[in-house]
Design a protein around this motif. Structure first.
Motif, mmCIF file in Angstrom:
data_model
loop_
_atom_site.group_PDB
_atom_site.id
_atom_site.type_symbol
_atom_site.label_atom_id
_atom_site.label_comp_id
_atom_site.label_asym_id
_atom_site.label_seq_id
_atom_site.Cartn_x
_atom_site.Cartn_y
_atom_site.Cartn_z
ATOM 1 N N ALA A 190 36.950 91.176 39.792
ATOM 2 C CA ALA A 190 36.258 90.826 41.034
ATOM 3 C C ALA A 190 34.897 90.213 40.732
ATOM 4 C CB ALA A 190 36.106 92.061 41.911
ATOM 5 N N LEU A 191 34.228 90.736 39.723
ATOM 6 C CA LEU A 191 32.932 90.178 39.331
ATOM 7 C C LEU A 191 33.097 88.772 38.775
ATOM 8 C CD1 LEU A 191 30.010 91.277 39.309
ATOM 9 C CD2 LEU A 191 30.373 91.930 36.925
ATOM 10 N N ALA A 220 30.975 89.759 33.937
ATOM 11 C CA ALA A 220 32.279 90.429 33.952
ATOM 12 C C ALA A 220 32.673 90.895 32.557
ATOM 13 C CB ALA A 220 33.335 89.487 34.517
ATOM 14 N N ALA A 221 32.449 90.046 31.550
ATOM 15 C CA ALA A 221 32.784 90.431 30.183
ATOM 16 C C ALA A 221 31.923 91.598 29.714
ATOM 17 C CB ALA A 221 32.618 89.243 29.253
ATOM 18 N N ALA A 222 30.661 91.629 30.126
ATOM 19 C CA ALA A 222 29.777 92.724 29.737
ATOM 20 C C ALA A 222 30.171 94.036 30.398
ATOM 21 C CB ALA A 222 28.331 92.366 30.100
ATOM 22 N N VAL A 223 30.564 93.974 31.647
ATOM 23 C CA VAL A 223 30.895 95.174 32.415
ATOM 24 C C VAL A 223 32.280 95.708 32.063
ATOM 25 C CG1 VAL A 223 31.388 96.007 34.755
ATOM 26 C CG2 VAL A 223 29.333 94.643 34.315
ATOM 27 N N GLY A 224 33.235 94.803 31.845
ATOM 28 C CA GLY A 224 34.604 95.247 31.629
ATOM 29 C C GLY A 224 35.077 95.251 30.190
ATOM 30 N N ARG A 225 34.491 94.397 29.340
ATOM 31 C CA ARG A 225 35.001 94.188 27.975
ATOM 32 C C ARG A 225 36.506 93.931 28.024
ATOM 33 N NH1 ARG A 225 30.945 94.552 23.648
ATOM 34 N NH2 ARG A 225 32.584 95.313 22.264
ATOM 35 N N ASP A 226 36.936 93.216 29.057
ATOM 36 C CA ASP A 226 38.362 92.938 29.217
ATOM 37 C C ASP A 226 38.543 91.582 29.873
ATOM 38 O OD1 ASP A 226 37.463 93.486 31.779
ATOM 39 O OD2 ASP A 226 39.127 94.807 32.304
ATOM 40 N N ARG A 227 39.771 91.058 29.771
ATOM 41 C CA ARG A 227 40.123 89.783 30.381
ATOM 42 C C ARG A 227 41.629 89.617 30.291
ATOM 43 N NH1 ARG A 227 37.726 84.652 27.488
ATOM 44 N NH2 ARG A 227 39.670 84.826 26.341
ATOM 45 N N ASP A 228 42.186 88.879 31.228
ATOM 46 C CA ASP A 228 43.598 88.495 31.197
ATOM 47 C C ASP A 228 44.522 89.703 31.159
ATOM 48 O OD1 ASP A 228 42.721 85.832 31.084
ATOM 49 O OD2 ASP A 228 42.687 85.857 28.890
ATOM 50 N N GLY A 229 44.119 90.803 31.767
ATOM 51 C CA GLY A 229 44.988 91.973 31.859
ATOM 52 C C GLY A 229 45.054 92.818 30.600
#
Length: 491
Positions: free
Chosen positions: A471-472, A412-421
């Motif tokens: 979701a990932l 998820a971190a690799a695909v989105g480079r985001d977290r916690d909104g």
């Protein structure tokens, strides 16, 4: 070995047409349209999956497993944003009564604290009790006065810290190792619980880079019934000669472990970390653990003995050094972390055939620390997409306990480079779901085919068709299997 028939599965990397998958002797023996395969024998375990998605088992390519098992039972201070708040958490625990001789917390990140750590904060938090807080990156420990004396006795030499009470790098590693000495049966029980948790997230193999050589410990654990993961156990410089004397080569399977335990890589640490501000930088900041010639000699010694090198490098100077070593030795292996690279070094990974073993969740944990301490350079920090475009093989991991041992968190971190909104951090360095999946599967596989070893994961949704990184991150794992044997089952 019980054979297995999975009915009505959809295979990752295909159109999703339902099929049956028959597993015999631990391997995929047949794949055919749903409803057309019969069990191989009367005792075949027949499982109706109702359209679950089947993929190859997941791999965490960089963990410190004993530390991960221990941290799951230590005081979590990862949510604390100041030194004072961290001390308050320990004080609250101390007031409830501590059965152990030492109060141990884990997970502090002081890189963006408004005020630095101070020893007297921990002195007041736990009067009369040694108190140690281990940094999230494992490269520093924060101690009160009693802990410094106690840990000095444990490691057998004086440990000297300033007014902050912080020990860094080798001193920190030695203290963490000393605090990890618990009875074998106790630690093995905690490890067994952590193995079950990893299997529940689809993991079938880990590369264990625990700083104390673990091959014999894992062999003991498998004999005792802890068999939910395959483990490649690495070795560090301090025990390199002992491993060579035993004739161990990377990839060797340990007898009597049913193929579950293998000799891992030769791990060597070249510099510190971003969080502890000891990563070796082209600016001259940070620390280097070895001179170039010494590192070349050590890596060549390991390679000549059949051990694949895995070189820790965080800062841009350390990564250049590591690549120089690979080029000088003429060997292939991996650079662990590869967090900050000068532009010229990105292409060298692919040209030299050096694997980039990366931990994408570190970018989410450390984005604010990087923005402060690597200001003006973060466009080349955690350059996952750039490395992929340059032809580097990417392998994803957690570095647990630095980040959770959960392959979905890494993907998820690799695909989105985001977290916690929060908005994505340098989104140009995002990976596709397919690339992240390949970096997290056994043999960089996408799907499951006839002849494959049946290390498998069953999922509620197609991991290549996720709507977003959240979701990932929260993917539902229905079952995990090693050689067709369920290590986790929720269907």
């Amino acid at each position: 070995m019980t054979d297995l028939l999975l009915r009505t599965v959809r295979r990752v990397g295909t159109s999703g047409a339902p099929c049956d998958v028959r597993i015999v002797g631990g391997r995929v023996e047949a794949v055919a349209p749903a409803g057309t395969l019969d069990p191989a024998s009367a005792d075949t375990d027949v499982v109706e999956t109702d359209g679950a998605w089947l993929g190859p088992g997941l791999v965490d390519h960089h963990v410190h497993f004993d530390q991960w098992a221990l941290v799951r039972r230590r005081i979590d201070v990862s949510g604390c944003t100041t030194a004072e708040a961290t001390a308050d958490v320990l004080a609250a625990v101390a007031r409830t009564g501590v059965p152990d001789l030492v109060l141990v917390g884990h997970g502090y990140r002081d890189g963006i604290w408004p005020r630095p750590a101070r020893r007297e904060l921990l002195d007041r938090a736990a009067p009369g009790l040694p108190a140690v807080v281990i940094a999230a990156d494992l490269h520093a420990v924060w101690c009160n006065a009693l802990a410094l004396a106690h840990c000095s006795a444990l490691v057998g030499r004086p440990l000297v810290a300033g007014e902050d009470g912080v020990l860094r790098e080798q001193d920190a590693f030695d203290v963490t190792a000393a605090l990890s000495r618990v009875p074998d049966d106790v630690l093995d029980g905690w490890v067994a619980d952590a193995v079950d948790a990893a299997a529940a997230r689809g993991a079938t193999r880990v590369v264990d880079l625990e700083m104390v050589f673990g091959l014999d410990r894992w062999t003991r654990r498998v004999h005792a019934g802890t068999d939910g993961l395959r483990v490649d156990s690495g070795v560090y410089p301090g025990e390199l000669e002992a491993a060579i004397a035993r004739g161990l080569r990377t990839g060797d399977v340990v007898d009597g472990t049913r193929g579950l335990v293998r000799m891992g890589p030769f791990k060597v640490i070249t510099d510190g970390s971003l969080g502890t501000r000891t990563a070796a930088m082209t600016s001259g900041d940070g620390v280097l653990a070895y001179a170039f010639d010494d590192l070349v000699a050590m890596v060549r010694r390991a390679v000549d003995a059949g051990l694949v090198p895995a070189v820790h490098a965080i800062g841009d100077r350390a990564n250049t050094l590591a690549l120089d070593v690979f080029e000088a030795v003429g060997a292939r292996g991996s650079i662990e972390h590869a967090q900050l690279l000068v532009d010229a070094d990105v292409d060298r990974f692919g040209r030299l055939g050096v694997v980039a073993s990366v931990q994408p969740e570190h970018a989410m944990d450390d984005r604010d620390i990087a923005d402060r301490h690597w200001a003006g350079m973060t466009d080349r920090a955690f350059p996952l997409a750039s490395l992929h475009r340059a032809g580097a093989e990417l392998r994803l991991g957690s570095d647990a306990p630095v980040a959770p041992l959960d392959p979905w968190v890494s993907m998820a971190a690799a695909v989105g480079r985001d977290r916690d909104g929060r908005v994505p951090w340098h989104p140009s360095e995002r990976l596709s779901a397919l690339t992240a999946w390949r970096g997290s599967t056994e043999g960089s596989r996408v799907g499951v085919s006839v002849g494959d070893e049946a290390d498998l994961v069953l999922l509620a949704a197609d991991p290549l068709a996720v709507a977003d990184s959240s979701a990932l991150r929260h993917a539902t794992v229905l079952a995990t299997a090693i050689a067709g044997r369920f290590t986790h089952r929720d269907l």
